[in-house]
Design an enzyme around this catalytic site. Structure first.
Site, PDB file in Angstrom:
ATOM      1  N   LYS A 111       0.811  -1.217   0.000  1.00  0.00           N
ATOM      2  CA  LYS A 111       0.000   0.000   0.000  1.00  0.00           C
ATOM      3  C   LYS A 111       0.846   1.271   0.000  1.00  0.00           C
ATOM      4  O   LYS A 111       0.444   2.275  -0.576  1.00  0.00           O
ATOM      5  CB  LYS A 111      -0.958   0.001   1.197  1.00  0.00           C
ATOM      6  CG  LYS A 111      -2.076  -1.017   1.033  1.00  0.00           C
ATOM      7  CD  LYS A 111      -3.260  -0.698   1.903  1.00  0.00           C
ATOM      8  CE  LYS A 111      -4.420  -1.605   1.530  1.00  0.00           C
ATOM      9  NZ  LYS A 111      -5.604  -1.410   2.336  1.00  0.00           N
ATOM     10  N   LYS A 204      -4.621  -9.277  -5.968  1.00  0.00           N
ATOM     11  CA  LYS A 204      -5.942  -9.549  -5.417  1.00  0.00           C
ATOM     12  C   LYS A 204      -6.936  -8.439  -5.784  1.00  0.00           C
ATOM     13  O   LYS A 204      -6.547  -7.287  -5.976  1.00  0.00           O
ATOM     14  CB  LYS A 204      -5.870  -9.763  -3.896  1.00  0.00           C
ATOM     15  CG  LYS A 204      -6.002  -8.522  -3.059  1.00  0.00           C
ATOM     16  CD  LYS A 204      -6.274  -8.871  -1.599  1.00  0.00           C
ATOM     17  CE  LYS A 204      -6.555  -7.611  -0.807  1.00  0.00           C
ATOM     18  NZ  LYS A 204      -7.896  -7.040  -1.050  1.00  0.00           N
ATOM     19  N   LYS A 207     -10.747  -2.983  -3.020  1.00  0.00           N
ATOM     20  CA  LYS A 207     -11.552  -1.759  -3.107  1.00  0.00           C
ATOM     21  C   LYS A 207     -10.710  -0.597  -3.579  1.00  0.00           C
ATOM     22  O   LYS A 207     -11.180   0.302  -4.246  1.00  0.00           O
ATOM     23  CB  LYS A 207     -12.083  -1.395  -1.714  1.00  0.00           C
ATOM     24  CG  LYS A 207     -13.261  -2.204  -1.279  1.00  0.00           C
ATOM     25  CD  LYS A 207     -13.764  -1.661   0.057  1.00  0.00           C
ATOM     26  CE  LYS A 207     -13.594  -2.691   1.133  1.00  0.00           C
ATOM     27  NZ  LYS A 207     -12.605  -2.361   2.126  1.00  0.00           N
TER      28      LYS A 207
HETATM   29  P1  ATP Z   1      -8.574  -2.131   0.617  1.00  0.00           P
HETATM   30  O1  ATP Z   1      -8.083  -2.182  -0.793  1.00  0.00           O
HETATM   31  O2  ATP Z   1      -9.053  -0.768   1.043  1.00  0.00           O
HETATM   32  O3  ATP Z   1      -7.616  -2.753   1.610  1.00  0.00           O
HETATM   33  P2  ATP Z   1     -10.007  -4.605   0.517  1.00  0.00           P
HETATM   34  O4  ATP Z   1     -10.737  -4.902  -0.731  1.00  0.00           O
HETATM   35  O5  ATP Z   1      -8.705  -5.278   0.729  1.00  0.00           O
HETATM   36  O6  ATP Z   1      -9.897  -3.024   0.621  1.00  0.00           O
HETATM   37  P3  ATP Z   1     -10.680  -4.872   3.313  1.00  0.00           P
HETATM   38  O7  ATP Z   1     -11.696  -3.994   3.956  1.00  0.00           O
HETATM   39  O8  ATP Z   1      -9.240  -4.554   3.529  1.00  0.00           O
HETATM   40  O9  ATP Z   1     -10.983  -4.938   1.738  1.00  0.00           O
HETATM   41  O10 ATP Z   1     -10.941  -6.385   3.751  1.00  0.00           O
HETATM   42  C1  ATP Z   1     -12.209  -6.842   4.222  1.00  0.00           C
HETATM   43  C2  ATP Z   1     -12.237  -8.357   4.213  1.00  0.00           C
HETATM   44  O11 ATP Z   1     -12.320  -8.843   2.867  1.00  0.00           O
HETATM   45  C3  ATP Z   1     -10.995  -9.007   4.825  1.00  0.00           C
HETATM   46  O12 ATP Z   1     -11.396 -10.145   5.563  1.00  0.00           O
HETATM   47  C4  ATP Z   1     -10.189  -9.410   3.628  1.00  0.00           C
HETATM   48  O13 ATP Z   1      -9.339 -10.503   3.904  1.00  0.00           O
HETATM   49  C5  ATP Z   1     -11.283  -9.795   2.643  1.00  0.00           C
HETATM   50  N1  ATP Z   1     -10.828  -9.630   1.261  1.00  0.00           N
HETATM   51  C6  ATP Z   1     -10.400  -8.488   0.693  1.00  0.00           C
HETATM   52  N2  ATP Z   1     -10.080  -8.679  -0.595  1.00  0.00           N
HETATM   53  C7  ATP Z   1     -10.311 -10.002  -0.848  1.00  0.00           C
HETATM   54  C8  ATP Z   1     -10.165 -10.828  -2.011  1.00  0.00           C
HETATM   55  N3  ATP Z   1      -9.723 -10.311  -3.152  1.00  0.00           N
HETATM   56  N4  ATP Z   1     -10.502 -12.130  -1.911  1.00  0.00           N
HETATM   57  C9  ATP Z   1     -10.972 -12.666  -0.742  1.00  0.00           C
HETATM   58  N5  ATP Z   1     -11.120 -11.940   0.387  1.00  0.00           N
HETATM   59  C10 ATP Z   1     -10.802 -10.624   0.343  1.00  0.00           C
HETATM   60 MG    MG Z   2      -7.502  -4.769   2.407  1.00  0.00          MG
END
Ligand code: ATP
Ligand code: MG
Length: 342
Positions: A111, A204, A207
């Site tokens: 990040k 991965k 968001k």
């Molecule tokens: P950011 O990019 O802001 O970190 P994010 O998409 O990674 O957002 P988080 O809020 O950090 O989302 O994570 C929320 C939950 O979703 C966590 O349990 C994380 O492990 C899960 N998660 C996030 N991205 C994935 C993915 N691509 N596949 C499976 N689980 C995910």
């Molecule tokens: Mg995340």
């Protein structure tokens, strides 16, 4: 398992990875366990958030939790900043965790990117706050996606070091086994613990990815879902017939994995059906399966978002119930560390 805790950041639109990797499991667990689910807004501000958009995102993540099947009467659902014990305990953990431990965290490296000097101190200390989120409730199990495994390991190290550093005080408090904080266990289950970006099968789905085409949002309508799937990166080969054909083809593996997870089939079964066919055919079927689940959730999110006051009430109620658990634990932490309280 005796207490479940997990959270999601209000950093933007929830996507299929959040749903398959996290929320879907949250919903399943609530029938059998005490569950605390949080909208972790203090984590969100470790990178810049527009204040008005942040408020909307907090409500939207709450709405998505409910739309996906979370029952705010049964489980505790709230936003992190309404329970000050998270930030309080995080400070104590800032003083327990070691720099060397945080330096190993891959999420920070990803990040912060190349311009590390310019990343916020909060982004660096993020895993300490995450440990506090969990341990403020002495939670024992944490359902998360694969990407959070390393942070969970750090939470365990922090719990252990706290127990060691204050062993005499913890025993004097009546914890005969010397365990004040449990070692929280990650619960990484289901067929899609790591959903990958639609633009790059080695990254991965996130968001915070600047490309909208990289993810399918829970609120995307059928046309948008179909367009994103149609534009998803693939290779020129047809769909393989067996899972060993995924080697070196991360995009193919990801799309088949998403199809399997959404339809409740195994990857083998999906390959049995579509092996040898072109991606264009498969993508149409995938868009249909995705729209079926997402259409319902997205519609409910939109309906819930029409009544922000109702959402705020749910959050306030959850925060009150969460605090009733966290305050006595934080009081004990203060006694153990040697801080004077009223
Ligand atoms: P950011 O990019 O802001 O970190 P994010 O998409 O990674 O957002 P988080 O809020 O950090 O989302 O994570 C929320 C939950 O979703 C966590 O349990 C994380 O492990 C899960 N998660 C996030 N991205 C994935 C993915 N691509 N596949 C499976 N689980 C995910
Ligand atoms: Mg995340």
């Amino acid at each position: 398992m005796n207490r479940i805790f997990s959270g999601i950041q209000p950093t933007g639109n929830l996507h299929l990875g959040n749903y398959l990797g996290a929320i879907r499991n949250f919903v399943r667990l609530q029938d059998d366990y005490d569950c605390i689910y949080c909208v972790v807004d203090l984590h969100a501000i470790t990178v810049w958030q527009d204040p008005d958009e942040l408020r909307t995102s907090i409500r939207q993540v709450t709405a998505a939790y409910i739309a996906a099947g979370l029952n705010p009467k049964k489980s505790i659902l709230f936003n992190q900043s309404q329970v000050p014990e998270h930030a309080e305990l995080a400070w104590v953990f800032n003083c327990v965790a070691r720099l060397g431990w945080l330096n190993r965290m891959t999420q920070f490296k990803e990040k912060a990117g190349k311009d590390r000097e310019n990343a916020s101190v909060g982004l660096y200390a993020y895993p300490n706050l995450m440990a506090a989120d969990i341990l403020a409730y002495r939670a024992t199990h944490v359902p998360v996606g694969e990407d959070q495994k390393q942070h969970l390991e750090l939470s365990r190290d922090i719990a252990q070091k706290f127990n060691n550093d204050f062993a005499p005080q913890i025993t004097a408090k009546g914890y005969a086994d010397g365990i004040f904080f449990p070692q929280p266990e990650p619960v990484i289950t289901g067929p899609a613990t790591r959903v990958m970006s639609l633009r790059d099968g080695t990254k991965k789905m996130s968001k915070s990815d600047p490309s909208e085409l990289s993810r399918i949002n829970l609120t995307d309508d059928a046309d948008v879902v179909a367009k994103k799937i149609q534009k998803a990166r693939t290779d020129p080969e047809p769909i393989p017939s067996e899972t060993k054909g995924f080697e070196g083809r991360p995009e193919a593996e990801n799309l088949v994995g998403i199809f399997a997870a959404l339809s409740g089939k195994s990857a083998e079964d999906v390959l049995g059906e579509y092996g040898g066919q072109q991606f264009s055919t498969f993508k149409k079927a995938l868009a249909e399966v995705a729209t079926e689940t997402l259409g319902r959730i997205g519609g409910d999110v939109k309906r819930l978002m029409d009544d922000p006051e109702h959402i705020d009430k749910i959050l306030a109620d959850g925060a009150g119930r969460a605090r009733a658990i966290a305050t006595p634990i934080m009081d004990e932490v203060k006694d153990i560390v040697g801080l004077i309280r009223r």
